[in-house]
Design a protein around this motif. Structure first.
Motif, PDB file in Angstrom:
ATOM      1  N   THR A 320       4.716   8.114   4.744  1.00 11.75           N
ATOM      2  CA  THR A 320       4.131   8.292   6.076  1.00 11.75           C
ATOM      3  C   THR A 320       4.719   7.307   7.082  1.00 11.75           C
ATOM      4  N   SER A 321       5.429   6.299   6.581  1.00 12.63           N
ATOM      5  CA  SER A 321       6.050   5.323   7.480  1.00 12.63           C
ATOM      6  C   SER A 321       7.252   5.944   8.177  1.00 12.63           C
ATOM      7  N   SER A 322       7.365   5.680   9.451  1.00 17.08           N
ATOM      8  CA  SER A 322       8.499   6.202  10.220  1.00 17.08           C
ATOM      9  C   SER A 322       9.686   5.244  10.207  1.00 17.08           C
ATOM     10  N   HIS A 323       9.513   4.096   9.547  1.00 18.31           N
ATOM     11  CA  HIS A 323      10.584   3.092   9.502  1.00 18.31           C
ATOM     12  C   HIS A 323      11.133   2.983   8.085  1.00 18.31           C
ATOM     13  N   SER A 324      12.404   2.677   7.982  1.00 15.99           N
ATOM     14  CA  SER A 324      13.036   2.579   6.665  1.00 15.99           C
ATOM     15  C   SER A 324      12.610   1.322   5.922  1.00 15.99           C
ATOM     16  N   VAL A 325      12.291   0.258   6.661  1.00 18.25           N
ATOM     17  CA  VAL A 325      11.845  -0.989   6.041  1.00 18.25           C
ATOM     18  C   VAL A 325      10.321  -0.990   5.977  1.00 18.25           C
ATOM     19  N   ILE A 326       9.789  -1.148   4.784  1.00 22.92           N
ATOM     20  CA  ILE A 326       8.342  -1.104   4.571  1.00 22.92           C
ATOM     21  C   ILE A 326       7.752  -2.496   4.779  1.00 22.92           C
ATOM     22  N   THR A 327       6.704  -2.588   5.575  1.00 24.29           N
ATOM     23  CA  THR A 327       6.053  -3.872   5.819  1.00 24.29           C
ATOM     24  C   THR A 327       5.075  -4.191   4.696  1.00 24.29           C
ATOM     25  N   SER A 328       4.635  -5.444   4.655  1.00 25.72           N
ATOM     26  CA  SER A 328       3.693  -5.864   3.612  1.00 25.72           C
ATOM     27  C   SER A 328       2.372  -5.108   3.717  1.00 25.72           C
ATOM     28  N   LYS A 329       1.925  -4.842   4.943  1.00 32.57           N
ATOM     29  CA  LYS A 329       0.667  -4.107   5.106  1.00 32.57           C
ATOM     30  C   LYS A 329       0.815  -2.654   4.668  1.00 32.57           C
ATOM     31  N   GLN A 330       1.999  -2.095   4.838  1.00 30.62           N
ATOM     32  CA  GLN A 330       2.233  -0.732   4.349  1.00 30.62           C
ATOM     33  C   GLN A 330       2.252  -0.690   2.825  1.00 30.62           C
ATOM     34  N   TRP A 331       2.789  -1.746   2.212  1.00 29.98           N
ATOM     35  CA  TRP A 331       2.732  -1.835   0.746  1.00 29.98           C
ATOM     36  C   TRP A 331       1.277  -1.920   0.285  1.00 29.98           C
ATOM     37  N   ALA A 332       0.464  -2.667   1.024  1.00 29.68           N
ATOM     38  CA  ALA A 332      -0.958  -2.775   0.669  1.00 29.68           C
ATOM     39  C   ALA A 332      -1.647  -1.418   0.784  1.00 29.68           C
ATOM     40  N   LYS A 333      -1.305  -0.654   1.825  1.00 33.52           N
ATOM     41  CA  LYS A 333      -1.886   0.682   1.975  1.00 33.52           C
ATOM     42  C   LYS A 333      -1.452   1.599   0.830  1.00 33.52           C
ATOM     43  N   ALA A 334      -0.200   1.451   0.403  1.00 26.40           N
ATOM     44  CA  ALA A 334       0.291   2.260  -0.715  1.00 26.40           C
ATOM     45  C   ALA A 334      -0.462   1.924  -1.995  1.00 26.40           C
ATOM     46  N   THR A 354     -10.583  -1.198 -17.347  1.00 30.86           N
ATOM     47  CA  THR A 354      -9.331  -0.455 -17.227  1.00 30.86           C
ATOM     48  C   THR A 354      -8.362  -1.242 -16.359  1.00 30.86           C
ATOM     49  N   LEU A 355      -7.194  -0.679 -16.128  1.00 33.21           N
ATOM     50  CA  LEU A 355      -6.205  -1.347 -15.284  1.00 33.21           C
ATOM     51  C   LEU A 355      -6.703  -1.548 -13.857  1.00 33.21           C
ATOM     52  N   LEU A 356      -7.699  -0.759 -13.428  1.00 33.57           N
ATOM     53  CA  LEU A 356      -8.241  -0.940 -12.081  1.00 33.57           C
ATOM     54  C   LEU A 356      -8.954  -2.274 -11.936  1.00 33.57           C
ATOM     55  N   ASP A 357      -9.404  -2.853 -13.045  1.00 33.98           N
ATOM     56  CA  ASP A 357     -10.051  -4.164 -12.977  1.00 33.98           C
ATOM     57  C   ASP A 357      -9.048  -5.267 -12.660  1.00 33.98           C
ATOM     58  N   ALA A 358      -7.767  -4.961 -12.764  1.00 37.22           N
ATOM     59  CA  ALA A 358      -6.726  -5.886 -12.310  1.00 37.22           C
ATOM     60  C   ALA A 358      -6.250  -5.528 -10.908  1.00 37.22           C
ATOM     61  N   LEU A 359      -6.085  -4.236 -10.643  1.00 34.31           N
ATOM     62  CA  LEU A 359      -5.498  -3.821  -9.369  1.00 34.31           C
ATOM     63  C   LEU A 359      -6.460  -3.949  -8.187  1.00 34.31           C
ATOM     64  N   ILE A 360      -7.724  -3.640  -8.389  1.00 35.66           N
ATOM     65  CA  ILE A 360      -8.668  -3.687  -7.261  1.00 35.66           C
ATOM     66  C   ILE A 360      -8.863  -5.118  -6.754  1.00 35.66           C
ATOM     67  N   PRO A 361      -9.071  -6.120  -7.625  1.00 33.05           N
ATOM     68  CA  PRO A 361      -9.129  -7.499  -7.109  1.00 33.05           C
ATOM     69  C   PRO A 361      -7.820  -7.926  -6.445  1.00 33.05           C
ATOM     70  N   ALA A 362      -6.698  -7.465  -6.988  1.00 34.11           N
ATOM     71  CA  ALA A 362      -5.404  -7.801  -6.387  1.00 34.11           C
ATOM     72  C   ALA A 362      -5.308  -7.238  -4.974  1.00 34.11           C
ATOM     73  N   LEU A 363      -5.734  -5.992  -4.801  1.00 32.51           N
ATOM     74  CA  LEU A 363      -5.686  -5.375  -3.476  1.00 32.51           C
ATOM     75  C   LEU A 363      -6.604  -6.102  -2.497  1.00 32.51           C
ATOM     76  N   SER A 364      -7.807  -6.424  -2.934  1.00 31.33           N
ATOM     77  CA  SER A 364      -8.747  -7.130  -2.051  1.00 31.33           C
ATOM     78  C   SER A 364      -8.170  -8.459  -1.593  1.00 31.33           C
ATOM     79  N   SER A 365      -7.576  -9.189  -2.530  1.00 30.80           N
ATOM     80  CA  SER A 365      -6.977 -10.479  -2.195  1.00 30.80           C
ATOM     81  C   SER A 365      -5.785 -10.304  -1.262  1.00 30.80           C
ATOM     82  N   LEU A 366      -4.945  -9.314  -1.553  1.00 25.10           N
ATOM     83  CA  LEU A 366      -3.755  -9.087  -0.736  1.00 25.10           C
ATOM     84  C   LEU A 366      -4.140  -8.754   0.705  1.00 25.10           C
ATOM     85  N   GLU A 367      -5.094  -7.854   0.868  1.00 23.26           N
ATOM     86  CA  GLU A 367      -5.523  -7.479   2.219  1.00 23.26           C
ATOM     87  C   GLU A 367      -6.140  -8.670   2.951  1.00 23.26           C
ATOM     88  N   GLU A 368      -6.925  -9.453   2.231  1.00 19.08           N
ATOM     89  CA  GLU A 368      -7.577 -10.612   2.843  1.00 19.08           C
ATOM     90  C   GLU A 368      -6.554 -11.649   3.289  1.00 19.08           C
TER      91      GLU A 368
END
Length: 441
Positions: A320-334, A354-368
């Motif tokens: 959905t990004s219109s730019h070839s270089v992906i920003t950190s916030k776009q990686w977080a959205k992905a 499950t693996l979500l118990d690792a990914l969900i805290p990671a996402l929360s921290s990354l966004e914060e």
């Protein structure tokens, strides 16, 4: 019933018509329901070997390394002959042929509900049909945005000893499902289950890829951009971490699972490293999608499906990004889209071990951390510690599904969930690689 409605798609039409007749409808009404069903089904087949016609000498017109797409039930020549491909690619090609707007075999929109039939053509073992069905369901959900209400797998319409299969997709509304679920004495129709059925999950609204056309295999660009170099670095680091964890993960999984988590991750990681030479690393979205395809072909089992869904959902979001270089916030959205897809399709949440118990805290921290103004490398590294902490916390969790559900609590608490730890480990390795690169600049 010629053209796209032929082949095994007619079996679904016959079932609808038969159930309507059995319900006491008039001939005109039965014909109307059959006509409606035929207008809402599409079929496409593929074969590795044509059938042997009685009284004729068999000639192998394909050859040992070829397959034919779109051939007729009586062995008539199909649309084209091509090289034999992995089952995931074959299923993808058949589904695209049925569902794409270019062919218009089955006009259908994302968000609709469907019935899937994977039909053996006579010489294909049931196990192979099941494998194809296992590839088709996540593709229908993730790539085409369709909810799969019923799956029928077996040899319903055969062509003597033809080695191959056909896939039929029928739009599923309440009237269609009522007819398909109606009791029947037909000996080979799958026995229905009485009582209420859980509805299929409506797929996550993932943006449609820019092109639905079948693309040629990608290849790594001769010169990598800075983003391409970073992706290469991250992929190598993540895969290497999983390779080194093989024995540890297997040991833990032998206590709470099937004992093969490490071997499964090892196969996926080795395959990614092998295929990386063909990844278009300068295109982040396509690279993530290619990783998903590699994993889907190499890992197998539940892990292969989950990681394939995860990668393809992330890929769709990145596109959905219109730019070839992906920003950190776009990686977080992905990452958020990937988590959402896995949770929707698998039903897992935080605390399910499950693996979500690792990914969900990671996402929360990354966004914060990104919102607080941390530089991307630091935010990534901090979030990777959250992933490790989340994986470690699974020791305190009681599994909600899978084989681990039946493992005594004291054994569960002795090791973290292997899948969660594997996820946290590759995430951590990727973050360390990024951090080291920018520290040494």
């Amino acid at each position: 019933m010629a053209g796209r409605r032929g082949l095994a798609g007619t079996v679904l039409v016959h079932k609808v018509a038969g159930a309507a007749a059995d319900a006491g409808l008039s001939l005109a009404d039965v014909a109307a329901e059959a006509r409606y069903a035929s207008e809402n089904v599409g079929t496409m087949g593929v074969a590795l070997k044509a059938c042997t016609l009685p009284g004729r000498i068999f000639t192998d017109r394909f050859g040992p390394t070829k397959m034919e797409v779109g051939l007729g039930i009586h062995g008539e020549p199909g649309a084209h002959v091509t090289d034999i491909q992995p089952v995931e690619a074959v299923v993808s090609q058949l589904l695209n042929q049925i569902l794409s707007k270019e062919t218009n075999y089955l006009p259908i929109s994302r968000g609709e509900r469907v019935v899937l039939m994977v039909n053996g053509l006579g010489g294909t073992p049931l196990m192979e049909l099941m494998i194809a069905a296992g590839k088709a369901v996540p593709q229908l959900m993730v790539e085409h945005g369709l909810a799969v209400d019923r799956v029928y797998t077996g040899s319903f319409m055969t062509s003597l000893d033809m080695e191959g299969l056909s896939i039929s997709i029928m739009r599923a509304d309440r009237s269609i499902l009522q007819r398909l679920d109606a009791e029947t004495k037909a000996p080979y129709w799958p026995v229905g289950v009485s009582g209420n059925r859980l509805p299929a999950k409506i797929p996550v609204p993932i943006p449609r890829p820019r092109s639905a056309k079948i693309v040629e295999p990608q290849s790594q660009p001769l010169k990598l951009t800075e983003q391409g170099q970073l992706l290469e670095l991250v992929i190598v680091a993540a895969a290497t971490a999983l390779i080194h964890l093989k024995d540890t993960l297997n040991e833990w999984d032998s206590k709470v699972g099937d004992g093969d988590c490490g071997s499964t991750m090892y196969k996926g990681a080795k395959a990614v490293l092998e295929d990386m030479k063909n990844y278009p690393l300068n295109d982040a979205a396509e690279t993530v999608g290619e990783i998903g395809s590699t994993i889907g072909k190499s890992m197998g089992g539940t892990s292969g499906i989950i990681y394939s869904i995860l990668c393809k959902a992330a890929c769709a979001q990145l596109k959905t990004s219109s730019h070839s270089v992906i920003t950190s916030k776009q990686w977080a959205k992905a990452l958020a889209s990937a988590i959402d897809a896995v949770s929707k399709y698998g039903g897992a949440k935080v605390g399910y071990r499950t693996l979500l118990d690792a990914l969900i805290p990671a996402l929360s921290s990354l966004e914060e951390r990104l919102s607080s103004g941390d530089d991307p490398a630091t935010a990534f590294l901090t979030s990777s510690q959250a992933a490790l902490d989340g994986a470690e916390s699974t020791k305190k969790m009681r599994a909600k599904a899978g084989r681990t559900l039946y493992v005594p609590r004291e054994i569960q608490s002795s090791v973290p969930d292997p899948g969660a730890y594997a996820t946290a480990s590759w995430y951590r390795a990727a973050a360390l690689a990024v951090n080291d690169k920018y520290k040494n600049k």
